[in-house]
Design an enzyme around this catalytic site. Structure first.
Site, PDB file in Angstrom:
ATOM      1  N   SER A   5       0.837  -1.185   0.000  1.00 40.36           N
ATOM      2  CA  SER A   5       0.000   0.000   0.000  1.00 40.36           C
ATOM      3  C   SER A   5       0.877   1.243   0.000  1.00 40.36           C
ATOM      4  O   SER A   5       2.065   1.192   0.330  1.00 40.36           O
ATOM      5  CB  SER A   5      -0.894  -0.008   1.240  1.00 40.36           C
ATOM      6  OG  SER A   5      -1.849   1.024   1.159  1.00 40.36           O
ATOM      7  N   CYS A   6       0.285   2.358  -0.397  1.00 40.51           N
ATOM      8  CA  CYS A   6       1.015   3.629  -0.462  1.00 40.51           C
ATOM      9  C   CYS A   6       1.094   4.280   0.918  1.00 40.51           C
ATOM     10  O   CYS A   6       0.593   3.746   1.907  1.00 40.51           O
ATOM     11  CB  CYS A   6       0.316   4.572  -1.428  1.00 40.51           C
ATOM     12  SG  CYS A   6       0.045   3.889  -3.069  1.00 40.51           S
ATOM     13  N   ASP A   7       1.693   5.457   0.975  1.00 37.51           N
ATOM     14  CA  ASP A   7       1.760   6.255   2.204  1.00 37.51           C
ATOM     15  C   ASP A   7       1.229   7.652   1.908  1.00 37.51           C
ATOM     16  O   ASP A   7       1.757   8.356   1.051  1.00 37.51           O
ATOM     17  CB  ASP A   7       3.198   6.345   2.707  1.00 37.51           C
ATOM     18  CG  ASP A   7       3.716   4.999   3.168  1.00 37.51           C
ATOM     19  OD1 ASP A   7       3.349   4.564   4.264  1.00 37.51           O
ATOM     20  OD2 ASP A   7       4.480   4.369   2.403  1.00 37.51           O
TER      21      ASP A   7
END
Length: 370
Positions: A5-7
């Protein structure tokens, strides 16, 4: 290849300085995926019988859409992150849970990012747009170009000049919460992100956010088969007389990229050096390409060549990094002056992002050709 997942981050006053909301995101995607930075002007749509073509499906159009700037995987219609002319910013996250991910083609989370930006002039309205579309059309479909199957539910961080919202989804289910704390970090690497933000609490600036996005020890600046393919940082002043400023890299690895500013004004020049070539393929056609088309835009091509030098030629690497840092510092100083003086040279701003991109390419060229 292990999907990640992204941040995404947002910091609100009084955690920030000068009554500004600071939004930031690293887009973590497959390492060979090109991300482009593109601008679409506001538009009036008279013929509402014509449906809007998103990545996989068509949906009802609305009478009016706002001007938007997007950072998006070059093969799709939606976006990983972006902003609109009213100072709304949205970034999405991949999330997984007990609810099974739908394989049927519907709206991608990235489509919902763009739709929220096109159709809403506040963060709360953008949330409502996304929820309404989610309930009507659902979410689903492959989130990767080619034959790798990569599907997920979505979380969204939505901000404007006044507030921020978190929207969590699973299928057509959703839950939303207004950000009450002064800092919010997405689920990706929550603990590491919180520590880095908290260290600067009360003094968070747009440069602080960029430092966090560049941090490799925390894993926020990802490396490997899934890596940080593009980054965005936005300054959203609470004073409506001060323009919002949105910085994009348009290239992988923010530690070795330049954050370039974009400001909404009328008649913006098209962002040609960060726009990818288009192909007749369309992800809707099956079967898709056995070999992925070359979607690299001019900046991406030069940056890719520059990275090889940064990895292999120490002396040239130092010169190049110094020049990149110098360019960025000059841009930051110029943008801070805009924020402090509340004055825009509109004739210059229409070419701001394109000119910054050309300046970045100019740094790479001598080192690549010699």
């Amino acid at each position: 290849m292990e999907p990640c997942s992204c941040d995404t981050f947002v910091a609100l006053p009084p955690a920030t300085v000068n009554n500004r909301i600071i939004f930031g995101k690293n887009s973590d995607r497959p390492c060979d995926e090109v991300q482009e930075v593109v601008y679409f002007p506001a538009a009036v749509h008279d013929n509402l019988k014509e449906h809007l073509k998103c990545t996989y499906i068509e949906i009802d159009q609305v009478p009016e859409t706002y001007a938007i700037v997007l950072s998006r995987p070059a093969w799709l219609w939606g976006a990983e992150m972006g902003a609109n002319e009213h100072g709304v910013c949205i970034g999405n996250e991949a999330v997984w849970g007990r609810e099974e991910v739908c394989d049927e083609e519907a709206l991608l989370g990235m489509d919902l990012v763009r739709l929220g930006l096109e159709r809403a002039d506040t963060a709360e309205k953008a949330l409502n747009v996304i929820v309404d579309l989610l309930e009507k059309y659902g979410q689903g479909g492959n989130c990767s170009e080619g034959r790798m199957v990569f599907s997920y539910h979505n979380s969204f961080l939505i901000a404007d000049r006044n507030e921020a919202w978190v929207l969590e989804t699973a299928g057509k289910y959703w839950a939303a919460e207004k950000v009450q704390a002064k800092m919010m970090i997405s689920p990706g690497r929550y603990c590491e992100g919180y520590k880095l933000l908290n260290k600067h609490k009360g003094n968070i600036t747009f440069e602080t956010m960029m430092e966090i996005l560049r941090d490799k020890p925390s894993g926020i600046n990802m490396e490997g088969e899934f890596l940080t393919t593009a980054s965005m940082v936005s300054i959203l002043p609470q004073d409506s007389n001060v323009p919002c400023i949105h910085f994009f890299t348009g290239t992988p690895d923010p530690e070795r990229s330049v954050f370039k500013p974009f400001i909404f004004v009328p008649n913006i020049s098209q962002l040609l050096d960060t726009s990818s070539p288009t192909f007749e393929d369309s992800v809707k056609k099956k079967p898709q390409f056995n070999i992925k088309p070359d979607r690299r835009h001019p900046l991406y091509q030069k940056h890719q060549q520059a990275l090889e030098i940064l990895d292999n030629k120490e002396e040239k690497a130092k010169t190049m990094l110094d020049n990149m840092s110098k360019l960025e510092k000059e841009l930051f100083k110029e943008m801070e002056s805009v924020l402090q003086n509340k004055h825009l040279d509109v004739d210059k701003i229409v070419n701001l992002f394109p000119q910054c991109t050309k300046d970045e390419i100019r740094i790479y060229k001598p080192n690549i050709s010699s």
